[in-house]
Write a protein that holds these residues in place. Structure first.
Motif, PDB file in Angstrom:
ATOM      1  N   THR A  20      23.483  74.594  70.590  1.00 51.28           N
ATOM      2  CA  THR A  20      22.282  74.793  71.392  1.00 51.28           C
ATOM      3  C   THR A  20      21.989  73.617  72.313  1.00 51.28           C
ATOM      4  OG1 THR A  20      21.339  76.144  69.629  1.00 51.28           O
ATOM      5  CG2 THR A  20      19.814  75.323  71.291  1.00 51.28           C
ATOM      6  N   TYR A  21      22.117  72.403  71.769  1.00 50.45           N
ATOM      7  CA  TYR A  21      21.714  71.234  72.559  1.00 50.45           C
ATOM      8  C   TYR A  21      22.476  70.018  72.037  1.00 50.45           C
ATOM      9  CZ  TYR A  21      18.550  67.819  74.779  1.00 50.45           C
ATOM     10  OH  TYR A  21      18.012  66.803  75.525  1.00 50.45           O
ATOM     11  N   VAL A  22      23.635  69.736  72.640  1.00 55.17           N
ATOM     12  CA  VAL A  22      24.457  68.599  72.241  1.00 55.17           C
ATOM     13  C   VAL A  22      24.396  67.560  73.359  1.00 55.17           C
ATOM     14  CG1 VAL A  22      26.748  67.805  71.551  1.00 55.17           C
ATOM     15  CG2 VAL A  22      25.994  70.130  70.951  1.00 55.17           C
ATOM     16  N   THR A  23      23.825  66.415  73.056  1.00 52.49           N
ATOM     17  CA  THR A  23      23.630  65.373  74.065  1.00 52.49           C
ATOM     18  C   THR A  23      24.753  64.335  74.023  1.00 52.49           C
ATOM     19  OG1 THR A  23      22.230  64.136  72.505  1.00 52.49           O
ATOM     20  CG2 THR A  23      21.137  65.639  74.041  1.00 52.49           C
ATOM     21  N   GLU A  24      24.844  63.558  75.079  1.00 50.87           N
ATOM     22  CA  GLU A  24      25.921  62.572  75.202  1.00 50.87           C
ATOM     23  C   GLU A  24      25.776  61.438  74.202  1.00 50.87           C
ATOM     24  OE1 GLU A  24      28.232  60.172  78.800  1.00 50.87           O
ATOM     25  OE2 GLU A  24      26.352  61.230  79.193  1.00 50.87           O
ATOM     26  N   THR A  25      24.541  61.122  73.831  1.00 46.00           N
ATOM     27  CA  THR A  25      24.301  60.054  72.865  1.00 46.00           C
ATOM     28  C   THR A  25      23.542  60.589  71.656  1.00 46.00           C
ATOM     29  OG1 THR A  25      22.238  59.441  73.991  1.00 46.00           O
ATOM     30  CG2 THR A  25      24.253  58.270  74.643  1.00 46.00           C
ATOM     31  N   THR A  26      23.658  59.885  70.556  1.00 46.75           N
ATOM     32  CA  THR A  26      22.945  60.262  69.340  1.00 46.75           C
ATOM     33  C   THR A  26      21.508  59.754  69.412  1.00 46.75           C
ATOM     34  OG1 THR A  26      23.554  58.226  68.181  1.00 46.75           O
ATOM     35  CG2 THR A  26      25.105  60.066  68.044  1.00 46.75           C
ATOM     36  N   LYS A  27      20.711  60.091  68.401  1.00 43.55           N
ATOM     37  CA  LYS A  27      19.323  59.622  68.360  1.00 43.55           C
ATOM     38  C   LYS A  27      19.240  58.101  68.315  1.00 43.55           C
ATOM     39  CE  LYS A  27      17.405  63.742  66.146  1.00 43.55           C
ATOM     40  NZ  LYS A  27      16.703  64.286  64.949  1.00 43.55           N
ATOM     41  N   ASN A  28      20.282  57.466  67.770  1.00 45.23           N
ATOM     42  CA  ASN A  28      20.298  56.006  67.684  1.00 45.23           C
ATOM     43  C   ASN A  28      20.867  55.344  68.938  1.00 45.23           C
ATOM     44  OD1 ASN A  28      19.290  56.146  65.039  1.00 45.23           O
ATOM     45  ND2 ASN A  28      21.355  56.391  64.195  1.00 45.23           N
ATOM     46  N   GLY A  29      21.226  56.175  69.932  1.00 41.17           N
ATOM     47  CA  GLY A  29      21.734  55.620  71.180  1.00 41.17           C
ATOM     48  C   GLY A  29      23.236  55.449  71.222  1.00 41.17           C
ATOM     49  N   GLY A  30      23.909  55.799  70.131  1.00 43.63           N
ATOM     50  CA  GLY A  30      25.363  55.665  70.091  1.00 43.63           C
ATOM     51  C   GLY A  30      26.070  56.823  70.763  1.00 43.63           C
ATOM     52  N   LYS A  31      27.379  56.683  70.922  1.00 45.76           N
ATOM     53  CA  LYS A  31      28.183  57.714  71.550  1.00 45.76           C
ATOM     54  C   LYS A  31      28.294  58.921  70.629  1.00 45.76           C
ATOM     55  CE  LYS A  31      32.486  58.082  74.193  1.00 45.76           C
ATOM     56  NZ  LYS A  31      33.728  57.352  74.568  1.00 45.76           N
ATOM     57  N   ASN A  32      28.078  60.119  71.159  1.00 45.96           N
ATOM     58  CA  ASN A  32      28.135  61.343  70.371  1.00 45.96           C
ATOM     59  C   ASN A  32      29.550  61.912  70.452  1.00 45.96           C
ATOM     60  OD1 ASN A  32      27.851  63.838  69.161  1.00 45.96           O
ATOM     61  ND2 ASN A  32      25.942  64.341  70.177  1.00 45.96           N
ATOM     62  N   SER A  33      30.308  61.788  69.349  1.00 45.84           N
ATOM     63  CA  SER A  33      31.708  62.221  69.354  1.00 45.84           C
ATOM     64  C   SER A  33      31.838  63.732  69.550  1.00 45.84           C
ATOM     65  CB  SER A  33      32.383  61.803  68.046  1.00 45.84           C
ATOM     66  OG  SER A  33      31.733  62.386  66.927  1.00 45.84           O
ATOM     67  N   ALA A  45      10.779  64.461  78.431  1.00 46.68           N
ATOM     68  CA  ALA A  45      11.227  63.071  78.599  1.00 46.68           C
ATOM     69  C   ALA A  45      12.708  63.019  78.930  1.00 46.68           C
ATOM     70  CB  ALA A  45      10.942  62.287  77.314  1.00 46.68           C
ATOM     71  N   ASN A  46      13.417  64.132  78.666  1.00 50.77           N
ATOM     72  CA  ASN A  46      14.857  64.189  78.927  1.00 50.77           C
ATOM     73  C   ASN A  46      15.190  64.931  80.215  1.00 50.77           C
ATOM     74  OD1 ASN A  46      15.596  62.883  76.462  1.00 50.77           O
ATOM     75  ND2 ASN A  46      15.159  64.793  75.387  1.00 50.77           N
TER      76      ASN A  46
END
Length: 314
Positions: free
Chosen positions: A58-71, A30-31
């Motif tokens: 291993t896998y750091v995405t731009e947004t968190t699971k809640n859709g927020g910005k991943n610092s 899905a990603n």
């Protein structure tokens, strides 16, 4: 099972890194096509550049699971684009960073089918800083540990063991409460005596909180190859080993068996889950080897062993 403590704090100057922005290539995901960051970040926690600790992402995405910005994504991206490293730009220019992470295990099966479990500092929260904390606080860990064995190693000149130490064997837990078989080292004389006096066994473990320092030790090893004539060939090389050295423990252990803490059934279940996980990993490894060899399908896996209740062999 209650939430167990398993934290690490690693702070210092970026020594080197191989972080990279990638995209998901799996068409069925899905990603698919989305960006993520993976790689390793080496951090020199001391002022001499000797105690270098690696953090794996291993896998750091731009947004968190809640859709927020991943610092953490933002921080890692800044390191990739603007970061300075000790080995390429010098100590004074190196970017300062702190990572709050956890101890994990990288489990895999070697060519001879033996299980290898390597301690790793996995993921966590990354922050760029202007000033570093005191050097004594830059490489710390703490964990709730089920200790099942206390083993003392004496001085052995032939093996280059210059002082005695104690090894704590047992298990800790990750954020999902998965059981992680682990060992820590105790080098403090009072600490060695304390743990030896606990009289720990597999059937009578001690559940307690421990804390300490993560250290990287460098030893020089010489190997001599005799020659049929002339001088022997002497090769010298460095060997780096990382240790999790326990420097303290709770004054009173937890009440193992208490329903509010950790019960025998919960620990037994966690050990059984670990065995199922390893059986699945072994099966995948066998199937991969079979596909590489272009042979018949891998032989059926052996039945998953069942942990005996009340005995904990990590």
């Amino acid at each position: 099972m209650r939430k167990n403590i398993n934290t690490e704090h690693i702070e210092g100057r970026i020594y080197q890194h191989d972080l990279a922005v990638k995209t998901v290539q799996n068409n069925a995901s899905a990603n698919f096509g989305k960006e993520f960051i993976s790689g390793t970040l080496d951090i020199a926690t001391d002022e001499e550049g000797c105690n270098v600790l690696t953090v794996h992402f291993t896998y750091v995405t731009e947004t968190t699971k809640n859709g927020g910005k991943n610092s953490t994504f933002v921080a890692l991206q800044k390191i990739i684009n603007e970061g300075k490293a000790w080995i390429t730009d010098g100590k004074d220019a190196a970017t300062k960073v702190k990572v709050d992470t956890a101890l994990a295990l990288n489990d895999f099966y070697a060519q001879d089918d033996s299980l290898v479990s390597v301690k790793t500092n996995e993921g966590g929260f990354v922050t760029l800083v202007n000033e570093l904390c005191d050097v004594s606080e830059r490489n710390t860990f703490q964990a709730d540990m089920v200790i099942t064995a206390v083993v003392k190693t004496e001085v052995d000149e032939e093996k280059n063991i210059k002082e005695p130490f104690v090894t704590l064997r047992g298990a800790i837990f990750n954020f999902r409460n998965d059981l992680l078989p682990i060992d820590f080292v105790v080098r403090n004389e009072a600490g060695m005596k304390y743990f030896e006096n606990l009289e720990v066994t597999n059937a009578s473990p001690v559940y307690t909180k421990v804390w300490g320092k993560i250290t990287c030790n460098t030893s020089t090893i010489e190997r001599t190859e005799e020659s049929a004539f002339g001088e022997a060939a002497v090769k010298t090389y460095e060997r780096k080993t990382k240790e999790w050295v326990v420097t303290g423990t709770a004054k009173l252990p937890y009440e193992f068996g208490d329903e509010q803490v950790l019960t025998v059934d919960e620990l037994t279940k966690a050990l059984q889950n670990r065995e199922v996980y390893l059986a699945d990993k072994k099966k995948a490894n066998d199937e991969y080897k079979a596909s590489r060899a272009s042979t018949a399908p891998a032989a059926a896996s052996s039945p998953v062993p069942t942990a005996a209740k009340g005995t904990f062999n990590f």
